[in-house]
Design a protein around this motif. Structure first.
Motif, mmCIF file in Angstrom:
data_model
loop_
_atom_site.group_PDB
_atom_site.id
_atom_site.type_symbol
_atom_site.label_atom_id
_atom_site.label_comp_id
_atom_site.label_asym_id
_atom_site.label_seq_id
_atom_site.Cartn_x
_atom_site.Cartn_y
_atom_site.Cartn_z
ATOM 1 N N ALA A 1 0.809 -1.217 0.000
ATOM 2 C CA ALA A 1 0.000 0.000 0.000
ATOM 3 C C ALA A 1 0.845 1.270 0.000
ATOM 4 C CB ALA A 1 -0.944 -0.016 1.196
ATOM 5 N N ILE A 2 1.968 1.268 0.719
ATOM 6 C CA ILE A 2 2.801 2.470 0.783
ATOM 7 C C ILE A 2 3.375 2.807 -0.587
ATOM 8 C CG2 ILE A 2 4.962 1.321 1.412
ATOM 9 C CD1 ILE A 2 3.743 4.645 2.892
ATOM 10 N N LEU A 3 3.649 1.794 -1.384
ATOM 11 C CA LEU A 3 4.177 2.037 -2.718
ATOM 12 C C LEU A 3 3.106 2.619 -3.634
ATOM 13 C CD1 LEU A 3 6.673 1.967 -4.400
ATOM 14 C CD2 LEU A 3 6.208 -0.422 -4.939
ATOM 15 N N LEU A 4 1.879 2.157 -3.479
ATOM 16 C CA LEU A 4 0.773 2.756 -4.240
ATOM 17 C C LEU A 4 0.615 4.227 -3.868
ATOM 18 C CD1 LEU A 4 -1.845 -0.133 -4.129
ATOM 19 C CD2 LEU A 4 -0.480 0.603 -6.095
ATOM 20 N N LEU A 5 0.775 4.545 -2.580
ATOM 21 C CA LEU A 5 0.707 5.928 -2.126
ATOM 22 C C LEU A 5 1.843 6.755 -2.730
ATOM 23 C CD1 LEU A 5 -0.687 7.972 -0.220
ATOM 24 C CD2 LEU A 5 0.828 7.161 1.588
ATOM 25 N N LYS A 6 3.032 6.206 -2.726
ATOM 26 C CA LYS A 6 4.203 6.893 -3.300
ATOM 27 C C LYS A 6 3.998 7.129 -4.790
ATOM 28 C CE LYS A 6 9.262 6.232 -3.709
ATOM 29 N NZ LYS A 6 9.378 6.989 -4.895
ATOM 30 N N TRP A 7 3.563 6.112 -5.518
ATOM 31 C CA TRP A 7 3.343 6.247 -6.953
ATOM 32 C C TRP A 7 2.238 7.252 -7.241
ATOM 33 C CZ3 TRP A 7 3.563 0.419 -8.678
ATOM 34 C CH2 TRP A 7 4.899 -0.002 -8.684
ATOM 35 N N ARG A 8 1.209 7.279 -6.402
ATOM 36 C CA ARG A 8 0.125 8.262 -6.574
ATOM 37 C C ARG A 8 0.700 9.677 -6.511
ATOM 38 N NH1 ARG A 8 -5.496 8.922 -5.807
ATOM 39 N NH2 ARG A 8 -5.788 6.715 -5.442
ATOM 40 N N GLN A 9 1.618 9.904 -5.582
ATOM 41 C CA GLN A 9 2.263 11.219 -5.478
ATOM 42 C C GLN A 9 3.095 11.514 -6.725
ATOM 43 O OE1 GLN A 9 4.452 11.027 -1.783
ATOM 44 N NE2 GLN A 9 2.818 12.106 -0.708
ATOM 45 N N GLU A 10 3.802 10.516 -7.227
ATOM 46 C CA GLU A 10 4.674 10.703 -8.392
ATOM 47 C C GLU A 10 3.897 11.047 -9.657
ATOM 48 O OE1 GLU A 10 7.203 7.318 -8.972
ATOM 49 O OE2 GLU A 10 8.149 7.551 -7.017
ATOM 50 N N ILE A 11 2.805 10.318 -9.910
ATOM 51 C CA ILE A 11 2.109 10.516 -11.181
ATOM 52 C C ILE A 11 0.871 11.399 -11.052
ATOM 53 C CG2 ILE A 11 2.994 8.369 -12.129
ATOM 54 C CD1 ILE A 11 0.224 7.124 -11.762
ATOM 55 N N GLY A 12 0.482 11.725 -9.841
ATOM 56 C CA GLY A 12 -0.646 12.626 -9.630
ATOM 57 C C GLY A 12 -2.010 11.998 -9.810
#
Length: 114
Positions: free
Chosen positions: A72-83
Motif C-alpha cells: 500500500a505504501i508504494l501505491l501511495l508513493k506512486w500516486r504522489q509521483e504521477i498525480g
C-alpha cells in the motif's frame, strides 16, 4: 521499509492503517507541517519472492493468474509521483512498465511479461 516524506526528529503519531501504514505529523514550528507515511514491506516482498518461486501463478483451471502484490505504501508513493491512482485503467500502460521493470521485480508473484 518504504517511506513517503522526509525523516525528521520530532513526530506525533496520527494513525496506523489496516495495511500497516503509519502516518505521523511533524510540526516545523513556522506554521508548516509534514505528514510522514511509512510501512514495513519486507515481509510482503519475501512472500512475493516465495510465490514467484512456487509456481507459474496460474489457478488450477488456468483461468486466473496472479501477477504481483504491491504494498500500500508504494501505491501511495506512486500516486504522489504521477498525480493519480496508479491502479486506474488510464494508468495501465504505466503500471505494466513498472511491473515489468527489473528494478521492481520483487513486486511480481509469477514470472513472465505482463
Amino acid at each position: 521499509m518504504v517511506r513517503v516524506g522526509v525523516e525528521m526528529s520530532h513526530r506525533v503519531p496520527l494513525l496506523t492503517t489496516e495495511q500497516g501504514i503509519v502516518h505521523t505529523w511533524e510540526d516545523h514550528g513556522d506554521g508548516t507541517f509534514t505528514i510522514h507515511s511509512t510501512q514495513d514491506v519486507e515481509q510482503a516482498l519475501e512472500l512475493n519472492k516465495a510465490m514467484a518461486a512456487h509456481n507459474d501463478g496460474y489457478s488450477p483451471s488456468r483461468e486466473w493468474r496472479r501477477a504481483a502484490h504491491i504494498p500500500a505504501i508504494l501505491l501511495l508513493k506512486w500516486r504522489q509521483e504521477i498525480g493519480s491512482d496508479p491502479l486506474h485503467p488510464a494508468n495501465r500502460a504505466w503500471l505494466l512498465r513498472r511491473l515489468n521493470d527489473s528494478d521492481w521485480c520483487h513486486l511480481r508473484t509469477a514470472s513472465g511479461v505482463l
